[in-house]
Design an enzyme around this catalytic site. Structure first.
Site, PDB file in Angstrom:
ATOM      1  CE1 TYR A  31       1.186  -0.200   4.335  1.00  0.00           C
ATOM      2  CE2 TYR A  31       0.023   1.778   4.380  1.00  0.00           C
ATOM      3  CZ  TYR A  31       0.836   0.928   4.844  1.00  0.00           C
ATOM      4  OH  TYR A  31       1.511   1.029   6.072  1.00  0.00           O
ATOM      5  NE  ARG A  50       6.874   3.894   0.510  1.00  0.00           N
ATOM      6  CZ  ARG A  50       6.773   4.872   1.467  1.00  0.00           C
ATOM      7  NH1 ARG A  50       7.699   5.049   2.341  1.00  0.00           N
ATOM      8  NH2 ARG A  50       5.370   5.492   1.721  1.00  0.00           N
ATOM      9  NE  ARG A  99      -5.152 -19.920   4.849  1.00  0.00           N
ATOM     10  CZ  ARG A  99      -4.486 -20.865   5.207  1.00  0.00           C
ATOM     11  NH1 ARG A  99      -4.436 -22.023   5.098  1.00  0.00           N
ATOM     12  NH2 ARG A  99      -3.600 -20.384   6.111  1.00  0.00           N
ATOM     13  CE  LYS A 148       3.082   3.059   3.237  1.00  0.00           C
ATOM     14  NZ  LYS A 148       3.315   3.156   4.468  1.00  0.00           N
ATOM     15  CD  GLU A 180      10.064   1.880  10.415  1.00  0.00           C
ATOM     16  OE1 GLU A 180      10.154   2.715   9.646  1.00  0.00           O
ATOM     17  OE2 GLU A 180       9.982   0.546  10.113  1.00  0.00           O
TER      18      GLU A 180
HETATM   19  N1  PMP Z   1       7.819   3.860   8.713  1.00  0.00           N
HETATM   20  C1  PMP Z   1       6.723   3.074   8.913  1.00  0.00           C
HETATM   21  C2  PMP Z   1       6.793   2.007   9.527  1.00  0.00           C
HETATM   22  C3  PMP Z   1       5.540   3.898   8.361  1.00  0.00           C
HETATM   23  O1  PMP Z   1       4.268   2.829   8.228  1.00  0.00           O
HETATM   24  C4  PMP Z   1       5.494   5.070   7.726  1.00  0.00           C
HETATM   25  C5  PMP Z   1       4.261   5.650   7.185  1.00  0.00           C
HETATM   26  N2  PMP Z   1       4.137   5.071   5.778  1.00  0.00           N
HETATM   27  C6  PMP Z   1       6.787   5.678   7.565  1.00  0.00           C
HETATM   28  C7  PMP Z   1       7.841   5.137   8.358  1.00  0.00           C
HETATM   29  C8  PMP Z   1       7.028   6.907   6.873  1.00  0.00           C
HETATM   30  O2  PMP Z   1       6.881   6.892   5.548  1.00  0.00           O
HETATM   31  P1  PMP Z   1       6.344   7.917   4.667  1.00  0.00           P
HETATM   32  O3  PMP Z   1       7.227   9.281   5.086  1.00  0.00           O
HETATM   33  O4  PMP Z   1       6.567   7.398   3.254  1.00  0.00           O
HETATM   34  O5  PMP Z   1       5.050   8.126   5.001  1.00  0.00           O
END
Ligand code: PMP
Length: 284
Positions: A31, A50, A99, A148, A180
């Site tokens: 996403y 991305r 599945r 992502k 993070e």
């Molecule tokens: N790290 C994580 C785990 C996230 O979910 C997000 C949000 N998408 C970010 C960092 C920040 O990424 P972005 O600046 O592309 O939204």
């Protein structure tokens, strides 16, 4: 609300996806979330690049072109009268069969979903003036956080734990160092230096992060990309995080310890201003 599903614009009640879809059954989907300010899309190229990388890392394909993606975003923004808000985009591996752990045969169409969420106070977020408070939690996610995917159960649990503790969000820690935030990239400020963890498979490569570091460098600010501990964050002058929906957000407390003066600092405030100004200039 009008949403997009596999080539069609539909009222949200009519947008239906199979119960066998791998996005639903396996979390097999990627996403993006993109901000809209003044009806314009921020960081479009970054999010599309991305998305392409996430798809390729998972051997997923989707044949929509850059022009088609722009058109879908613009169409949804127009049809839903979005001045300020978000566009959510998800691509799952599809599959209407039983599945099965194995990927479906090549050529199985992915499920493509986009919808808008209207927001007020994205740019003028009151939390940017007070700052937010975080708790730390062990990073229990998988080891490809650079992709992502929609596997957001642990970040969701982390946000619930933060709320239960009376705080706003969580910072994840692995091997003693901050990776993070639950849905953002994190930074500390020491003197004139902005410190943030370097890119690897351990963190999402934030689109906001990439632009912010570029703008900060252009403003002659010093940047150091390396891991840091919670103790170092607590002893820093300032802390903040970045994400597509929060831009630059000051963090004023980590694990019950106030950072600096316990209120948003000048560096985070300036970076938020620079980021909003520059990313709006580049918006399409
Ligand atoms: N790290 C994580 C785990 C996230 O979910 C997000 C949000 N998408 C970010 C960092 C920040 O990424 P972005 O600046 O592309 O939204």
């Amino acid at each position: 609300r009008t949403v997009y599903l596999n080539g069609a614009y539909l009222p949200e009640e009519e947008a239906k996806v199979s119960i066998f879809d791998r996005g639903f059954v396996m979390g097999d989907a990627v996403y993006e979330v993109t901000s809209v300010l003044g009806g314009k899309i921020l960081e479009f190229e970054g999010h599309m690049n991305r998305l392409a990388r996430s798809l390729s890392e998972l051997e997923m394909t989707c044949d929509l072109s850059r022009e088609e993606w722009i058109e879908i975003h613009r169409e949804l923004i127009a049809r839903n009268n979005i001045d300020e808000g978000l566009v959510y985009l998800q691509i799952s591996r599809g599959n209407a069969g039983d599945r099965d752990f194995h990927y479906p045969p090549a050529g199985t169409p992915p499920t493509v979903v986009l919808y808008t969420q209207a927001k007020t106070n994205l740019a003028d977020d009151p939390k940017a003036k007070t700052g937010i408070k975080v708790i730390s939690l062990p990073d229990l996610r998988w080891h490809r956080r650079d992709i992502k995917t929609v596997q957001l159960l642990y970040p969701s649990m982390a946000k619930m734990a933060a709320e239960a503790a009376g705080k706003n969000d969580a910072w994840f820690v692995e091997d003693g160092f901050v990776t993070e935030g639950s849905s953002n990239n994190t930074y500390i400020v020491k003197g004139n230096k902005i410190i943030t963890r370097q890119l690897s498979h351990d963190i999402l490569h934030g689109i906001t992060r990439a632009s912010l570091l570029k703008y900060a460098a252009e403003a002659q600010m010093e940047i150091e990309e390396r891991p840091y501990t919670i103790a170092e964050a607590q002893a820093a002058d300032e802390a903040f995080f970045t994400s597509a929906s929060a831009f630059v957000m000051p963090v004023v407390e980590v694990d019950n310890v106030a950072i600096g003066a316990g209120k948003p600092g000048p560096v985070a405030a300036r970076l938020r201003e620079i980021y909003l100004e520059e990313s709006l200039k580049a918006a399409i």
